[in-house]
Design a protein around this motif. Structure first.
Motif, mmCIF file in Angstrom:
data_model
loop_
_atom_site.group_PDB
_atom_site.id
_atom_site.type_symbol
_atom_site.label_atom_id
_atom_site.label_comp_id
_atom_site.label_asym_id
_atom_site.label_seq_id
_atom_site.Cartn_x
_atom_site.Cartn_y
_atom_site.Cartn_z
ATOM 1 N N ARG A 1 0.817 -1.223 0.000
ATOM 2 C CA ARG A 1 0.000 0.000 0.000
ATOM 3 C C ARG A 1 0.853 1.276 0.000
ATOM 4 O O ARG A 1 0.380 2.340 0.341
ATOM 5 C CB ARG A 1 -0.943 -0.013 1.208
ATOM 6 N N THR B 1 -10.325 -4.134 -7.654
ATOM 7 C CA THR B 1 -10.614 -4.077 -6.218
ATOM 8 C C THR B 1 -11.897 -4.846 -5.953
ATOM 9 O O THR B 1 -12.837 -4.792 -6.761
ATOM 10 C CB THR B 1 -10.783 -2.644 -5.654
ATOM 11 N N ILE B 2 -11.917 -5.530 -4.826
ATOM 12 C CA ILE B 2 -13.159 -6.234 -4.467
ATOM 13 C C ILE B 2 -14.252 -5.236 -4.095
ATOM 14 O O ILE B 2 -15.411 -5.587 -4.028
ATOM 15 C CB ILE B 2 -12.940 -7.242 -3.309
ATOM 16 N N ASP B 3 -13.856 -3.973 -3.824
ATOM 17 C CA ASP B 3 -14.843 -2.967 -3.390
ATOM 18 C C ASP B 3 -15.678 -2.417 -4.543
ATOM 19 O O ASP B 3 -16.715 -1.796 -4.307
ATOM 20 C CB ASP B 3 -14.134 -1.789 -2.706
ATOM 21 N N MET C 1 -16.550 -6.666 3.707
ATOM 22 C CA MET C 1 -15.569 -5.604 3.459
ATOM 23 C C MET C 1 -16.177 -4.416 2.716
ATOM 24 O O MET C 1 -17.138 -4.567 1.962
ATOM 25 C CB MET C 1 -14.367 -6.143 2.697
ATOM 26 N N GLY C 2 -15.554 -3.267 2.916
ATOM 27 C CA GLY C 2 -16.005 -2.027 2.266
ATOM 28 C C GLY C 2 -16.090 -0.910 3.286
ATOM 29 O O GLY C 2 -17.079 -0.817 4.015
ATOM 30 N N HIS C 3 -15.008 -0.099 3.376
ATOM 31 C CA HIS C 3 -14.991 0.993 4.355
ATOM 32 C C HIS C 3 -15.804 2.182 3.897
ATOM 33 O O HIS C 3 -16.524 2.791 4.675
ATOM 34 C CB HIS C 3 -13.548 1.455 4.622
ATOM 35 N N GLU D 1 -18.247 -2.904 6.453
ATOM 36 C CA GLU D 1 -17.270 -2.434 7.463
ATOM 37 C C GLU D 1 -17.499 -0.978 7.860
ATOM 38 O O GLU D 1 -17.378 -0.610 9.015
ATOM 39 C CB GLU D 1 -15.853 -2.481 6.864
ATOM 40 N N TYR E 1 -10.577 -11.350 5.292
ATOM 41 C CA TYR E 1 -9.721 -11.562 4.110
ATOM 42 C C TYR E 1 -10.119 -12.790 3.285
ATOM 43 O O TYR E 1 -9.612 -12.967 2.184
ATOM 44 C CB TYR E 1 -8.255 -11.624 4.540
ATOM 45 N N ARG F 1 -11.042 -11.896 -0.155
ATOM 46 C CA ARG F 1 -10.051 -11.510 -1.165
ATOM 47 C C ARG F 1 -9.211 -12.687 -1.657
ATOM 48 O O ARG F 1 -8.511 -12.563 -2.654
ATOM 49 C CB ARG F 1 -9.092 -10.461 -0.579
HETATM 50 O O1 F6P Z 1 -9.580 -2.158 -0.748
HETATM 51 C C1 F6P Z 1 -9.968 -3.470 -0.566
HETATM 52 C C2 F6P Z 1 -10.121 -3.798 0.896
HETATM 53 O O2 F6P Z 1 -10.241 -5.191 0.962
HETATM 54 C C3 F6P Z 1 -11.280 -3.114 1.613
HETATM 55 O O3 F6P Z 1 -12.519 -3.692 1.365
HETATM 56 C C4 F6P Z 1 -10.850 -3.248 3.032
HETATM 57 O O4 F6P Z 1 -11.520 -2.316 3.818
HETATM 58 C C5 F6P Z 1 -9.372 -2.989 2.943
HETATM 59 O O5 F6P Z 1 -8.991 -3.415 1.654
HETATM 60 C C6 F6P Z 1 -8.534 -3.689 3.964
HETATM 61 O O6 F6P Z 1 -7.233 -3.212 3.844
HETATM 62 P P1 F6P Z 1 -5.908 -3.989 4.297
HETATM 63 O O7 F6P Z 1 -5.634 -5.028 3.284
HETATM 64 O O8 F6P Z 1 -4.860 -2.921 4.257
HETATM 65 O O9 F6P Z 1 -6.164 -4.532 5.644
#
Ligand code: F6P
Length: 373
Positions: A74, A133-135, A177-179, A230, A297, A300
């Protein structure tokens, strides 16, 4: 002249990354006779100059594999932890790009990667991006690869939670997931038949959620599934977050900016264990037992769906066509059956959130799903 291209994957991993690397790599080599190298662990590999040649053998057998053979991270090129402090590493990246005699750099990533790629473009690098992205929250593209796979995983989880919730007459609160964007919770909530769906884009009223569950009990359904993203927020906290974000964006000096940022940090801290708190509150308000499942996770990981492999291959090969035409500074977007270049300037910072009147939301409401509003 043989073109030389570099590829990297950045941001959270997402199913379909390897299919995209293969799509770019194979079409570049087999169709256009280009040379391809991969940088490891996102933008950091470009700074550290860690790369591998992506020749035929490296690209074999990866279509079906989850994760990314290149590794990811990241890091932001302009604010990267280096030598114990955050530094702007964009000049080092440009230097390494030139040392490798690259004609183009393919950055595969989500919203953050689109912004980082724009920065590198402004430094003179021929950048081209793919949306993953999964989002599913990257603007200007119909969809992103990774989303379909995660949607399938989250839907299957909700299916499985149904039978256990039903057997025990319980509420099960499942965190998806999904902030900032609720596409995954919305899609899987609809496909899995969740009774309540809570999204970051639609602040919820706890009493309205409890009422929806009690109404189900009154109609003889003693269990409920609550699919919560999330980043879903109760109304009062959503108001405070919005105010703090506005104060940060409008801040005239460092002091005001710092104050707003501190308030956002406090609000983030309040959000920790949000799903467990919600579950406990629902127990108190409904008299039912409640349990929490955090998918995390799992959403993903693993092999990409057929749809994601297809999308990643389509966008990957279209990316190579654009490089052959020297069409840079764009994201390769999915538009219906086609792949279209969209200028990075239009994509960077353009987050695709769920519009509260989106057709998926309306369909869900029409089958009786509560959004707690
Ligand atoms: O951007 C994809 C994602 O999986 C989001 O849905 C989730 O909130 C975030 O990444 C989690 O981030 P990290 O992998 O840094 O914990």
């Amino acid at each position: 002249m043989t073109k030389h291209i570099g590829i990297l994957t950045a941001g959270g991993d997402s199913p379909g990354l390897n299919a995209a690397i293969r799509g770019v790599g194979r079409s570049a080599q087999d169709h256009y006779n280009m040379q391809v190298i991969g940088f490891l662990d996102g933008f950091r590999g470009l700074v550290d100059n860690r790369s591998i040649r992506l020749e035929g053998g490296m690209l074999a057998g990866i279509l079906t594999r989850g994760g990314t053979i290149l590794g990811t991270g990241r890091d932001k090129p302009h604010r990267m932890m280096f030598g114990g402090k955050k530094q702007d590493m964009t000049d080092v990246i440009v230097e390494n790009y030139n040392n490798h005699h690259l004609d183009a750099l393919v950055c595969i990533g989500g919203g953050g990667t689109q912004k980082n790629a724009l920065l590198l473009m402004e430094k003179g690098i021929n950048v081209i991006t793919l949306p993953k992205t999964i989002d599913n929250d990257v603007g200007m593209t119909d969809t992103t690869f990774g989303f379909d796979t995660a949607l399938g995983i989250a839907t299957e989880a909700i299916d499985r939670l149904h039978s256990t919730a039903h057997s025990h007459h319980r509420i099960i609160v499942v965190e998806i997931m999904g902030h900032r964007a609720g596409w995954l919770a919305l899609g899987s909530g609809i496909a899995g038949g969740a009774d309540v769906i809570l999204l970051p884009e639609i602040p919820y009223d706890l009493d309205a959620v409890a009422l929806a569950i009690r109404d189900r009990v009154r109609s003889g359904k003693k269990f409920s599934i609550v699919a919560v993203a999330e980043g879903a927020l109760p109304e009062d906290r959503a108001v405070r977050v919005k105010a703090a974000e506005e104060a940060r964006d409008k801040a005239k000096d460092d002091k005001a900016r710092k104050k707003a940022k501190n308030e956002l940090i406090r609000l983030q801290a309040e959000h920790i264990n949000h799903t467990s708190t919600l579950s406990r509150q629902l127990e108190e308000l409904t008299g039912l037992e409640s349990r929490v499942t955090i998918l995390g996770y799992l959403q993903r990981g693993g092999t990409p769906s057929a749809a994601d492999r297809l999308l990643a291959t389509r966008l990957g090969t279209a990316c190579t066509d654009l490089i052959a035409q020297e069409h840079y500074g764009v994201m390769v977007a999915a538009r219906g059956e086609n792949a279209e270049p969209v200028p990075l300037i239009k994509v960077a910072g353009n987050k695709k959130l769920v519009p509260p009147d989106h057709s998926w939301v309306i369909s869900a409401r029409n089958v009786g799903t509560s959004f707690g509003d």
